[in-house]
Motif scaffolding. Structure first.
Motif, PDB file in Angstrom:
ATOM      1  N   VAL A   1      48.486  44.682  41.146  1.00 15.65           N
ATOM      2  CA  VAL A   1      48.003  45.676  40.204  1.00 15.65           C
ATOM      3  C   VAL A   1      49.042  46.776  40.000  1.00 15.65           C
ATOM      4  CG1 VAL A   1      46.304  47.529  39.888  1.00 15.65           C
ATOM      5  CG2 VAL A   1      45.550  45.250  40.546  1.00 15.65           C
ATOM      6  N   GLY A   2      49.694  47.201  41.090  1.00 15.74           N
ATOM      7  CA  GLY A   2      50.726  48.226  40.977  1.00 15.74           C
ATOM      8  C   GLY A   2      51.863  47.793  40.076  1.00 15.74           C
ATOM      9  N   VAL A   3      52.295  46.538  40.219  1.00 14.56           N
ATOM     10  CA  VAL A   3      53.367  46.002  39.375  1.00 14.56           C
ATOM     11  C   VAL A   3      52.875  45.878  37.933  1.00 14.56           C
ATOM     12  CG1 VAL A   3      54.878  44.021  38.952  1.00 14.56           C
ATOM     13  CG2 VAL A   3      54.461  44.799  41.294  1.00 14.56           C
ATOM     14  N   ALA A   4      51.635  45.411  37.756  1.00 14.14           N
ATOM     15  CA  ALA A   4      51.081  45.228  36.413  1.00 14.14           C
ATOM     16  C   ALA A   4      50.978  46.559  35.665  1.00 14.14           C
ATOM     17  CB  ALA A   4      49.709  44.567  36.516  1.00 14.14           C
TER      18      ALA A   4
ATOM     19  N   ASP B   1      52.328  39.833  27.469  1.00 15.31           N
ATOM     20  CA  ASP B   1      51.565  40.996  27.921  1.00 15.31           C
ATOM     21  C   ASP B   1      52.148  41.517  29.235  1.00 15.31           C
ATOM     22  OD1 ASP B   1      49.401  42.424  29.486  1.00 15.31           O
ATOM     23  OD2 ASP B   1      48.373  42.132  27.580  1.00 15.31           O
ATOM     24  N   PRO B   2      52.631  42.770  29.270  1.00 13.13           N
ATOM     25  CA  PRO B   2      53.259  43.289  30.490  1.00 13.13           C
ATOM     26  C   PRO B   2      52.305  43.354  31.676  1.00 13.13           C
ATOM     27  CG  PRO B   2      52.929  45.041  28.883  1.00 13.13           C
ATOM     28  CD  PRO B   2      52.655  43.754  28.171  1.00 13.13           C
ATOM     29  N   PHE B   3      51.026  43.693  31.424  1.00 17.42           N
ATOM     30  CA  PHE B   3      50.072  43.766  32.523  1.00 17.42           C
ATOM     31  C   PHE B   3      49.853  42.384  33.137  1.00 17.42           C
ATOM     32  CE2 PHE B   3      45.931  43.600  34.493  1.00 17.42           C
ATOM     33  CZ  PHE B   3      45.891  44.771  35.231  1.00 17.42           C
ATOM     34  N   ILE B   4      49.643  41.378  32.309  1.00 21.79           N
ATOM     35  CA  ILE B   4      49.407  40.030  32.828  1.00 21.79           C
ATOM     36  C   ILE B   4      50.653  39.514  33.542  1.00 21.79           C
ATOM     37  CG2 ILE B   4      48.915  37.644  32.170  1.00 21.79           C
ATOM     38  CD1 ILE B   4      47.094  38.695  29.997  1.00 21.79           C
ATOM     39  N   GLY B   5      51.830  39.807  32.990  1.00 24.33           N
ATOM     40  CA  GLY B   5      53.064  39.393  33.661  1.00 24.33           C
ATOM     41  C   GLY B   5      53.173  39.974  35.056  1.00 24.33           C
ATOM     42  N   GLY B   6      52.860  41.278  35.187  1.00 31.21           N
ATOM     43  CA  GLY B   6      52.908  41.913  36.497  1.00 31.21           C
ATOM     44  C   GLY B   6      51.828  41.403  37.421  1.00 31.21           C
ATOM     45  N   MET B   7      50.651  41.168  36.886  1.00 30.85           N
ATOM     46  CA  MET B   7      49.524  40.721  37.703  1.00 30.85           C
ATOM     47  C   MET B   7      49.756  39.323  38.257  1.00 30.85           C
ATOM     48  SD  MET B   7      46.638  42.255  38.503  1.00 30.85           S
ATOM     49  CE  MET B   7      45.880  41.670  40.014  1.00 30.85           C
ATOM     50  N   MET B   8      50.453  38.481  37.509  1.00 28.85           N
ATOM     51  CA  MET B   8      50.604  37.079  37.886  1.00 28.85           C
ATOM     52  C   MET B   8      51.954  36.758  38.518  1.00 28.85           C
ATOM     53  SD  MET B   8      47.683  35.885  36.829  1.00 28.85           S
ATOM     54  CE  MET B   8      47.782  34.118  36.626  1.00 28.85           C
ATOM     55  N   HIS B   9      52.865  37.715  38.585  1.00 27.97           N
ATOM     56  CA  HIS B   9      54.249  37.392  38.953  1.00 27.97           C
ATOM     57  C   HIS B   9      54.378  36.772  40.335  1.00 27.97           C
ATOM     58  CE1 HIS B   9      54.063  41.154  41.239  1.00 27.97           C
ATOM     59  NE2 HIS B   9      55.222  40.862  41.783  1.00 27.97           N
TER      60      HIS B   9
ATOM     61  N   VAL C   1      59.391  42.661  34.082  1.00 33.22           N
ATOM     62  CA  VAL C   1      58.614  42.390  35.295  1.00 33.22           C
ATOM     63  C   VAL C   1      59.446  42.694  36.538  1.00 33.22           C
ATOM     64  CG1 VAL C   1      57.462  40.605  36.644  1.00 33.22           C
ATOM     65  CG2 VAL C   1      57.117  40.704  34.167  1.00 33.22           C
ATOM     66  N   ALA C   2      60.730  42.380  36.505  1.00 32.91           N
ATOM     67  CA  ALA C   2      61.612  42.653  37.640  1.00 32.91           C
ATOM     68  C   ALA C   2      61.681  44.144  37.940  1.00 32.91           C
ATOM     69  CB  ALA C   2      63.013  42.100  37.363  1.00 32.91           C
ATOM     70  N   LEU C   3      61.831  44.964  36.926  1.00 37.81           N
ATOM     71  CA  LEU C   3      61.904  46.412  37.129  1.00 37.81           C
ATOM     72  C   LEU C   3      60.555  46.978  37.573  1.00 37.81           C
ATOM     73  CD1 LEU C   3      64.094  47.352  34.040  1.00 37.81           C
ATOM     74  CD2 LEU C   3      64.775  47.468  36.440  1.00 37.81           C
ATOM     75  N   ALA C   4      59.477  46.441  36.996  1.00 35.41           N
ATOM     76  CA  ALA C   4      58.148  46.879  37.418  1.00 35.41           C
ATOM     77  C   ALA C   4      57.880  46.480  38.860  1.00 35.41           C
ATOM     78  CB  ALA C   4      57.087  46.270  36.494  1.00 35.41           C
ATOM     79  N   ASN C   5      58.374  45.320  39.257  1.00 35.90           N
ATOM     80  CA  ASN C   5      58.214  44.856  40.639  1.00 35.90           C
ATOM     81  C   ASN C   5      58.975  45.749  41.607  1.00 35.90           C
ATOM     82  OD1 ASN C   5      57.352  43.029  42.688  1.00 35.90           O
ATOM     83  ND2 ASN C   5      59.317  41.974  42.584  1.00 35.90           N
ATOM     84  N   PHE C   6      60.129  46.221  41.192  1.00 33.51           N
ATOM     85  CA  PHE C   6      60.938  47.117  42.024  1.00 33.51           C
ATOM     86  C   PHE C   6      60.178  48.417  42.289  1.00 33.51           C
ATOM     87  CE2 PHE C   6      64.090  50.501  42.548  1.00 33.51           C
ATOM     88  CZ  PHE C   6      64.909  49.973  43.534  1.00 33.51           C
ATOM     89  N   ILE C   7      59.614  49.001  41.228  1.00 33.52           N
ATOM     90  CA  ILE C   7      58.884  50.258  41.388  1.00 33.52           C
ATOM     91  C   ILE C   7      57.516  50.022  42.028  1.00 33.52           C
ATOM     92  CG2 ILE C   7      57.794  52.182  40.158  1.00 33.52           C
ATOM     93  CD1 ILE C   7      60.029  51.975  38.072  1.00 33.52           C
ATOM     94  N   GLY C   8      56.746  49.103  41.455  1.00 30.02           N
ATOM     95  CA  GLY C   8      55.411  48.841  41.975  1.00 30.02           C
ATOM     96  C   GLY C   8      55.427  48.321  43.396  1.00 30.02           C
TER      97      GLY C   8
END
Length: 289
Positions: free
Chosen positions: A29-32, A84-92, A173-180
């Motif tokens: 969820v944090g990444v999403a 969808d950025p949220f779904i990408g983060g949620m499923m990564h 998704v990679a950058l969101a994963n780094f922060i999240g």
């Protein structure tokens, strides 16, 4: 809400030593949510009615908006309507759950390996070590294809640690994963370098709300410093840089920041500023499912 709830229900039956579905879910969820914020367009004149509603939900401060404008990822990494950025983060990271579900006993082995390495390497390195070369990106691709999630999402799941230069979805998704991943670590006790980097000034005694700071030199790591019977000092499995910023670069795709012409410090500063919003939105989402 539907996607977040579905991911949780899909994997909540997993049982393995030390595993917590809450830790995995909050990380996802944090990444999403971070991906959603990073992708949000900042020109109010272009907002759709849905985006205006999102802006009201985000309640971004002027300082947050300026930091988002500085990295300008909504324009640097444009997405197609179906991405969808949220779904990408949620499923990564669904491959991580498939690995644990398929191989009981694997999770504590991965955690042990990462502990020895002082959490200075991404989880996929440990997965490759203890799972015979497989990692969650490979397994995630297989699962995404089986679930027929579509080419774009499947590619983001498989390549979010190594997206191509034209793969804007995977890069986001990679950058969101780094922060999240620094705000909501998986597993929860992980002392990844991003955790320290994303702490606010004067917040060095905690890594997440109410939690003790992980020890920097766990006993397993100290054991690696002992000499072998021949008198030669064994190589430390983590001769990685001690500077958190240098160690943190291992958690980003090689050359990504250079291609985007963004400084690591700008991503870290942005992550610190977005942290309260991500945590508030994550808690709101938790209450809604």
């Amino acid at each position: 809400i539907i996607v977040a709830g579905a991911v949780r229900r899909t994997f909540e039956g997993i049982e393995d030593e030390g595993f917590s579905i809450d830790d995995y879910w909050f990380h996802s969820v944090g990444v999403a949510l971070t991906a959603r914020l990073l992708n949000f367009p900042l020109d109010e004149n272009t907002w759709t009615p849905e985006q205006r509603k999102d802006a009201e939900e985000f309640q971004l401060s002027e300082e947050q908006i300026e930091a988002l404008k500085k990295v300008n990822l909504s324009e640097r990494l444009p997405l197609k309507p179906e991405q969808d950025p949220f779904i990408g983060g949620m499923m990564h990271d669904i491959g991580k759950m498939a690995l644990i579900q398929g191989y009981p006993g694997l999770f504590p082995m991965i955690v042990e390996d990462l502990t020895i390495k002082l959490w200075n390497v991404p989880m996929r390195f440990a997965e490759e070590t203890v799972a015979g070369g497989a990692d969650h990106t490979l397994v995630g691709r297989i699962l995404a294809q089986s679930w027929k999630l579509g080419d774009d999402l499947t590619q983001a799941i498989e390549l979010h640690h190594n997206p191509g230069a034209d793969d804007t979805f995977g890069q986001l998704v990679a950058l969101a994963n780094f922060i999240g991943g620094g705000l909501y670590t998986y597993p929860k006790q992980a002392a990844y370098p991003m955790v320290k980097l994303l702490q606010e000034e004067g917040e060095q005694e905690t890594v997440q709300e109410g939690e003790e700071k992980p020890k920097e030199n766990p006993p397993a790591a100290d054991a690696q410093k002992e000499e072998n019977p021949e008198g030669e000092k064994e190589a430390n499995p983590l001769d990685a840089p001690t500077d958190p910023k240098e160690s943190a670069r291992l958690f980003l795709p090689e050359g990504l920041l250079e291609r985007l012409e963004i400084e690591l410090g700008d991503i870290v500063d942005l992550g610190r500023l977005l942290a309260p919003t991500v945590r508030r939105l994550a808690e709101d989402l938790r209450k809604s499912i």
